[in-house]
Design an enzyme around this catalytic site. Structure first.
Site, short mmCIF file in Angstrom:
data_model
loop_
_atom_site.label_atom_id
_atom_site.label_comp_id
_atom_site.label_asym_id
_atom_site.label_seq_id
_atom_site.Cartn_x
_atom_site.Cartn_y
_atom_site.Cartn_z
N TYR A 54 0.84 -1.21 0.00
CA TYR A 54 0.00 0.00 0.00
C TYR A 54 0.87 1.26 0.00
O TYR A 54 1.77 1.41 0.83
CB TYR A 54 -0.95 0.03 1.21
CG TYR A 54 -2.05 -1.02 1.19
CD1 TYR A 54 -2.30 -1.81 0.06
CD2 TYR A 54 -2.85 -1.24 2.31
CE1 TYR A 54 -3.31 -2.77 0.06
CE2 TYR A 54 -3.86 -2.20 2.31
CZ TYR A 54 -4.07 -2.97 1.19
OH TYR A 54 -5.06 -3.92 1.19
N SER A 206 -13.77 -3.76 1.30
CA SER A 206 -14.68 -2.90 0.53
C SER A 206 -16.16 -3.21 0.80
O SER A 206 -16.95 -3.34 -0.13
CB SER A 206 -14.38 -2.98 -0.97
OG SER A 206 -13.05 -2.59 -1.24
N LYS A 216 -23.42 8.48 -1.98
CA LYS A 216 -22.96 9.85 -2.24
C LYS A 216 -22.61 10.10 -3.71
O LYS A 216 -22.46 11.24 -4.13
CB LYS A 216 -21.76 10.21 -1.35
CG LYS A 216 -20.47 9.49 -1.64
CD LYS A 216 -19.41 9.91 -0.62
CE LYS A 216 -18.11 9.18 -0.81
NZ LYS A 216 -17.09 9.55 0.17
N ARG A 228 -13.04 9.39 -3.21
CA ARG A 228 -12.08 8.47 -3.84
C ARG A 228 -12.16 8.54 -5.36
O ARG A 228 -11.13 8.46 -6.04
CB ARG A 228 -12.34 7.03 -3.35
CG ARG A 228 -11.38 6.02 -3.94
CD ARG A 228 -11.52 4.65 -3.33
NE ARG A 228 -11.15 4.60 -1.92
CZ ARG A 228 -11.09 3.50 -1.19
NH1 ARG A 228 -11.35 2.33 -1.75
NH2 ARG A 228 -10.76 3.54 0.08
N GLN A 290 -16.21 9.60 9.15
CA GLN A 290 -16.61 8.36 8.45
C GLN A 290 -16.38 7.15 9.38
O GLN A 290 -17.20 6.23 9.40
CB GLN A 290 -15.81 8.19 7.17
CG GLN A 290 -16.10 9.25 6.11
CD GLN A 290 -15.20 9.10 4.87
OE1 GLN A 290 -14.26 8.31 4.87
NE2 GLN A 290 -15.49 9.86 3.84
N1 LIG Z 1 -7.03 -7.81 0.21
C1 LIG Z 1 -7.23 -6.97 -0.77
O1 LIG Z 1 -6.90 -7.25 -1.93
C2 LIG Z 1 -7.88 -5.66 -0.46
C3 LIG Z 1 -8.38 -4.84 -1.49
C4 LIG Z 1 -9.00 -3.65 -1.13
C5 LIG Z 1 -9.10 -3.29 0.21
N2 LIG Z 1 -8.57 -4.10 1.18
C6 LIG Z 1 -8.65 -3.77 2.62
O2 LIG Z 1 -9.95 -3.34 2.96
C7 LIG Z 1 -9.91 -2.02 3.46
C8 LIG Z 1 -11.16 -1.30 3.12
O3 LIG Z 1 -11.33 -1.21 1.70
P1 LIG Z 1 -12.04 0.05 1.10
O4 LIG Z 1 -11.33 1.28 1.55
O5 LIG Z 1 -12.25 -0.18 -0.34
O6 LIG Z 1 -13.44 -0.08 1.91
P2 LIG Z 1 -14.80 0.70 1.96
O7 LIG Z 1 -15.08 0.85 3.41
O8 LIG Z 1 -15.79 0.00 1.10
O9 LIG Z 1 -14.53 2.15 1.30
C9 LIG Z 1 -13.84 3.12 2.04
C10 LIG Z 1 -13.96 4.49 1.39
O10 LIG Z 1 -15.34 4.85 1.22
C11 LIG Z 1 -15.55 6.20 1.64
N3 LIG Z 1 -16.35 6.15 2.87
C12 LIG Z 1 -16.21 5.26 3.90
N4 LIG Z 1 -17.12 5.50 4.86
C13 LIG Z 1 -17.84 6.56 4.45
C14 LIG Z 1 -18.92 7.26 5.03
N5 LIG Z 1 -19.42 6.90 6.21
N6 LIG Z 1 -19.45 8.30 4.33
C15 LIG Z 1 -18.95 8.66 3.13
N7 LIG Z 1 -17.92 8.03 2.53
C16 LIG Z 1 -17.36 6.98 3.19
C17 LIG Z 1 -14.15 6.79 1.91
O11 LIG Z 1 -13.61 7.28 0.69
P3 LIG Z 1 -13.66 8.84 0.26
O12 LIG Z 1 -13.88 9.67 1.47
O13 LIG Z 1 -12.34 9.06 -0.39
O14 LIG Z 1 -14.77 8.91 -0.75
C18 LIG Z 1 -13.38 5.54 2.30
O15 LIG Z 1 -11.98 5.67 2.15
C19 LIG Z 1 -8.63 -1.45 2.87
O16 LIG Z 1 -8.14 -0.34 3.58
C20 LIG Z 1 -7.71 -2.62 2.97
O17 LIG Z 1 -7.25 -2.76 4.30
C21 LIG Z 1 -7.98 -5.28 0.86
#
Ligand SMILES: NC(=O)c1ccc[n+]([C@@H]2O[C@H](COP(=O)([O-])OP(=O)(O)OC[C@H]3O[C@@H](n4cnc5c(N)ncnc54)[C@H](OP(=O)(O)O)[C@@H]3O)[C@@H](O)[C@H]2O)c1
Length: 332
Positions: A54, A206, A216, A228, A290
């Site tokens: 990352y 995710s 949003k 994002r 968030q």
């Molecule tokens: N193993 C793998 O291959 C893999 C792949 C992907 C992720 N992951 C892991 O999973 C974690 C989470 O993934 P993800 O970040 O894609 O998860 P997610 O929780 O689906 O999306 C997070 C993003 O959504 C937005 N967000 C989150 N909560 C919000 C809220 N309450 N209101 C408005 N916007 C909100 C923010 O982005 P903005 O504010 O920028 O819009 C935030 O960075 C990663 O950090 C990583 O540790 C693993």
């Protein structure tokens, strides 16, 4: 916060974990990153997920600094190995050499003597599985890693790993980290049934579909500033979900969330936690508010009628094909 076992292991993890992909060392400044971690801790999150790759290894450094001074026994720190961390042909994959070198780098950047869970970030077709699993097992014996897991492996790959571990007396994998959300259910057909039987827990990523399930992003309109979808590090990844039909249907979930007194993000995170094979939902966040929003999904129960209504709204845009669980056909 509520806590669950990581698969059938003795390790407890928070139902909601905080992950730092795209954000730490990249989209957000260090102050905001530290605030998000601080807020997660204040809200009872004990489980933190990162990866060597990352932000070109900077994310682990940021997390290490943000967690400095926190009682180590109160934390579960997860990281991963597989994707390239340097220019060399051995700076990638799941060879013994890269695993050993990568874990040492991760421990240094995270400023810790051990990680609680070490995950194979994808399946490596160019390394014998026995070599990878023995290297993982050695790290467990050395105390650098407490548990081992995988990420985005197919049911067949997980079954093969469990069989080898049993035959060779290695520690078994206790977890898989797949993408899972209301929109992306590809683990349900094959991975979850196998893992339930074998005691392997899902640490799902995710769960809010990278922000799409917050509602949003509006169909036919530009993405909100600072989200994002507007950032160079994240736009390419989220674009797969930014289909107008998907965005329209997500809007139709808003009354349903409101009926339950939940925000859209809480509904999305609560949804994945209804699956008993899920040990933890890893949420991302670019801002502390968030984190505060998302953690309130812990412990929420959704009844069968609510789950049916969600399915009715999203049915045509839900991805269920197990063949969408993919590792590279060659080392990246
Ligand atoms: N193993 C793998 O291959 C893999 C792949 C992907 C992720 N992951 C892991 O999973 C974690 C989470 O993934 P993800 O970040 O894609 O998860 P997610 O929780 O689906 O999306 C997070 C993003 O959504 C937005 N967000 C989150 N909560 C919000 C809220 N309450 N209101 C408005 N916007 C909100 C923010 O982005 P903005 O504010 O920028 O819009 C935030 O960075 C990663 O950090 C990583 O540790 C693993």
């Amino acid at each position: 916060m509520e806590f669950r076992h990581l698969g059938r292991s003795g390790l407890m993890v928070s139902e909601i974990s905080y992950g730092n992909w795209i954000t730490h060392g990249s989209q957000v400044e260090e102050d905001a990153a530290r605030e998000c971690v601080r807020t997660a801790l204040d809200e009872g999150v004990t489980t933190f997920d990162t990866a060597d790759v990352y932000a070109g290894t900077r994310a682990e450094e940021v997390l290490g600094r943000a967690l400095k001074g926190v009682r180590r026994e109160s934390l579960e720190i997860f990281t991963k190995v597989f994707w390239p961390t340097g220019p060399g042909h051995n700076d990638r994959g799941l060879s013994r050499k890269h695993i050993v070198e990568s874990v040492n780098g991760s421990l240094r950047r995270l400023q810790t003597d051990y990680v609680d869970l070490y995950q194979a970030h994808r399946f490596d077709v160019e390394t014998p599985l026995e070599e990878t699993l023995r290297a993982f097992d050695d790290l467990v014996r050395q105390g650098k890693v407490l548990y081992v897991g995988v990420s985005e492996w197919t049911a067949d790959q997980i079954a093969r790993a469990l069989k080898i571990a049993d035959e060779m007396g290695f520690d078994r994998i206790v977890s898989n980290q797949p993408q899972y959300s209301m929109l992306w259910r590809v683990i349900e057909a094959e991975v979850v049934p196998l893992c339930e039987k074998e005691g392997v827990g899902q640490v799902v990523f995710s769960p809010i579909a990278q922000g799409v399930l917050t509602g949003k992003y509006l169909p036919g309109q530009p993405a909100p500033a600072g989200s994002r979808a507007t950032h160079e590090a994240g736009a390419g990844f989220i674009s797969r979900m930014m289909d107008d039909d998907v965005l329209r249907r997500v809007q139709d979930l808003k009354p349903l969330a409101a009926d339950h007194g939940l925000t859209m993000a809480q509904l999305a995170v609560a949804w994945v936690l209804q699956n008993p094979n899920v040990s933890s939902a890893i949420v991302g966040a670019s801002r502390p508010d968030q984190v505060r929003d998302n953690v309130k999904a812990a412990g929420v129960k959704l009844d069968a009628e609510t789950l049916r209504r969600i399915d009715d709204v999203l049915a045509p845009v839900i991805e269920r094909d197990p063949a969408r669980t993919i590792s590279p056909t060659r080392r990246p």
